[in-house]
Design a protein around this motif. Structure first.
Motif, short mmCIF file in Angstrom:
data_model
loop_
_atom_site.label_atom_id
_atom_site.label_comp_id
_atom_site.label_asym_id
_atom_site.label_seq_id
_atom_site.Cartn_x
_atom_site.Cartn_y
_atom_site.Cartn_z
N UNK A 244 -4.63 5.20 5.31
CA UNK A 244 -3.57 4.25 5.59
C UNK A 244 -2.33 4.43 4.73
N UNK A 245 -2.39 5.24 3.71
CA UNK A 245 -1.29 5.28 2.74
C UNK A 245 -0.25 6.33 3.12
N UNK A 246 0.83 5.87 3.73
CA UNK A 246 1.92 6.77 4.10
C UNK A 246 2.50 7.41 2.83
N UNK A 247 2.65 8.73 2.87
CA UNK A 247 3.14 9.46 1.71
C UNK A 247 2.04 10.09 0.90
N UNK A 248 0.83 9.53 0.99
CA UNK A 248 -0.31 10.10 0.27
C UNK A 248 -1.25 10.85 1.22
N UNK A 249 -1.00 10.74 2.53
CA UNK A 249 -1.79 11.48 3.51
C UNK A 249 -0.86 12.40 4.28
N UNK A 250 -1.41 13.49 4.76
CA UNK A 250 -0.65 14.43 5.59
C UNK A 250 -1.21 14.40 7.00
N UNK A 251 -0.50 15.05 7.90
CA UNK A 251 -0.96 15.13 9.29
C UNK A 251 -2.31 15.83 9.35
N UNK A 252 -2.53 16.82 8.51
CA UNK A 252 -3.79 17.56 8.52
C UNK A 252 -4.98 16.69 8.13
N UNK A 253 -4.74 15.62 7.36
CA UNK A 253 -5.84 14.74 6.95
C UNK A 253 -6.47 14.02 8.15
N UNK A 254 -5.72 13.87 9.23
CA UNK A 254 -6.24 13.19 10.41
C UNK A 254 -7.02 14.13 11.34
N UNK A 255 -6.78 15.43 11.23
CA UNK A 255 -7.34 16.38 12.19
C UNK A 255 -8.87 16.40 12.26
N UNK A 256 -9.60 16.19 11.14
CA UNK A 256 -11.07 16.16 11.27
C UNK A 256 -11.59 15.07 12.20
N UNK A 257 -10.78 14.06 12.48
CA UNK A 257 -11.22 12.94 13.33
C UNK A 257 -10.76 13.12 14.77
N UNK A 258 -10.23 14.33 15.08
CA UNK A 258 -9.69 14.59 16.42
C UNK A 258 -10.45 15.72 17.12
N UNK A 259 -11.67 16.00 16.67
CA UNK A 259 -12.38 17.18 17.14
C UNK A 259 -13.49 16.90 18.15
N UNK A 260 -13.71 15.63 18.52
CA UNK A 260 -14.85 15.32 19.38
C UNK A 260 -14.76 16.00 20.74
N UNK A 261 -13.57 15.99 21.35
CA UNK A 261 -13.41 16.62 22.67
C UNK A 261 -13.55 18.13 22.56
N UNK A 262 -12.95 18.71 21.53
CA UNK A 262 -13.05 20.15 21.32
C UNK A 262 -14.51 20.57 21.13
N UNK A 263 -15.27 19.79 20.36
CA UNK A 263 -16.69 20.09 20.16
C UNK A 263 -17.45 20.03 21.48
N UNK A 264 -17.15 19.01 22.29
CA UNK A 264 -17.82 18.87 23.59
C UNK A 264 -17.45 20.02 24.52
N UNK A 265 -16.18 20.44 24.50
CA UNK A 265 -15.75 21.53 25.37
C UNK A 265 -16.46 22.83 25.02
N UNK A 266 -16.79 23.01 23.75
CA UNK A 266 -17.46 24.24 23.33
C UNK A 266 -18.93 24.29 23.74
N UNK A 267 -19.46 23.16 24.21
CA UNK A 267 -20.88 23.12 24.57
C UNK A 267 -21.09 22.95 26.06
#
Length: 380
Positions: A244-267
């Motif tokens: 939640x802390x703007x300035x202490x997080x980067x865009x890349x910090x959110x990416x681990x939580x955006x992989x569910x569809x990609x994981x499903x597509x690979x299977x």
């Protein structure tokens, strides 16, 4: 590449004395002590160009903005802003118009004193992200959007999040109503058509330039077969993972939580099947010359499938005429129907190849400086 499709932010200014911003305010008094409590202010809806909207609120100490910075003052948001700083720049321009301080980055994070028995909470000295949507576009091929979405809807994703496929087959949600995260797949061309229809129903006429641009965008999405993937990260997930802390997080910090569809597509391997009725096959191969003749032959083929003895139903000439037609598409009504060998209606089946969507050279990408000079007004 993921971009930000929706963002909710707030920041507390403990010194107070900020202007109240909303559509109305409710003054509150503690009945037992007569003490004046902080006022309750509801949100003000702002409308910019192209029917875009943001909401803003300030109760004197807390400033909050909600909306889609990638869509603000733009005709569409097929592609949007990729960084938090760009989104905050859009929001800060709106805050400045109402005399409110801008959202700032957190430089310090500390534990706030909590009541006895309550878990201590981390707070910062800057803006807080309370909800954020991340979006990416997939190219699946013309006419294959429904096949892809239906195929993906056969799977749970993440930790047992079950799919909800909408009746039209153009949208599927996982985790709808969750306070944690909701994931969505939908056909972008269909969404653009629905928005365009809504715009055309309004009294104000859409300009020809805007109409031509949106129609070009719809054609592009249909030709490429664009399916949009969205991840709505809710406050519970954001706070649990200190995002939640703007300035202490980067865009890349959110990416681990955006992989569910990609994981499903690979299977999963999804195919797109094209079916054609018996009558349409007869017409496409020029076996018959009219729709009436094709439908008549198809009717007798269906009777045969249901166990009718066509030798008794038709004259000898008619029987052999329809038999000759149907044999040209692989159906022999001279044999007894076998349910294990269904009549061929599948014309083509191919595996769907998912690709990232490229940006056409005529597309109007978002430019924060341009959106910040356009006027807007209070809607409600």
């Amino acid at each position: 590449m993921f971009f930000i499709d929706r963002l909710f932010m707030q920041q507390d200014h403990h010194q107070g004395d900020l202007p109240l911003v909303g559509t109305h305010v409710i003054e509150r008094i503690e009945l037992e002590t007569g003490e004046h409590l902080p006022p309750s202010v509801n949100q003000k809806i702002l409308e910019g160009s192209f029917s875009t909207k943001l909401t803003i609120r300030c109760d004197g100490t807390r400033v909050r903005v909600e909306g889609n910075p990638s869509r603000w003052q733009r005709m569409d948001n097929l592609f949007g802003l990729e960084t938090l700083d760009e989104c905050v720049e859009v929001f800060n321009n709106v805050l400045a118009r109402y005399g409110l301080p801008p959202f700032t980055k957190n430089t310090e994070i500390y534990y706030r004193q909590s009541p006895n028995g309550k878990k201590a909470q981390l707070v910062g000295n800057g803006a807080e992200i309370t909800a954020i949507d991340w979006t990416i576009n997939h190219q699946v091929g013309e006419g294959k959007e429904q096949s892809y979405i239906r195929g993906m809807s056969s799977m749970q994703i993440g930790r047992g999040r079950k799919p909800k496929l909408y009746p039209d087959g153009h949208t599927c949600n996982w985790g709808e109503g969750s306070t944690w995260v909701m994931t969505k797949l939908y056909s972008k061309a269909i969404e653009l058509k629905r928005h365009l229809l809504k715009e055309q129903r309004k009294k104000d006429r859409i300009s020809d330039d805007r109409l031509n641009y949106i129609e070009s965008l719809i054609d592009y999405c249909e030709t490429k077969g664009v399916v949009r993937e969205e991840h709505s990260l809710r406050q519970a997930l954001i706070k649990r993972n200190n995002l939640q802390f703007y300035g202490r997080v980067t865009e890349a910090d959110f990416h681990p939580y955006l992989k569910d569809i990609e994981t499903a597509m690979n299977t999963i391997q999804i195919s797109h099947d094209e079916h054609q009725s018996i009558a349409d096959q007869l017409l496409s191969l020029s076996v018959v010359k009219s729709r009436q003749a094709a439908n008549a032959t198809q009717c007798y083929a269906l009777m045969w499938q249901h166990g009718a003895d066509l030798r008794k139903e038709l004259s000898e000439r008619q029987f052999y005429e329809h038999k000759a037609r149907l044999k040209l598409i692989g159906i022999d009504i001279g044999q007894q129907f076998d349910v294990s060998r269904m009549c061929p209606t599948l014309r083509r089946s191919e595996v769907i190849d998912i690709k990232p969507l490229s940006i056409p050279d005529w597309y109007h990408m978002p430019v924060v400086s341009q959106s910040n000079i356009l006027p807007f007004k209070a809607y409600a």
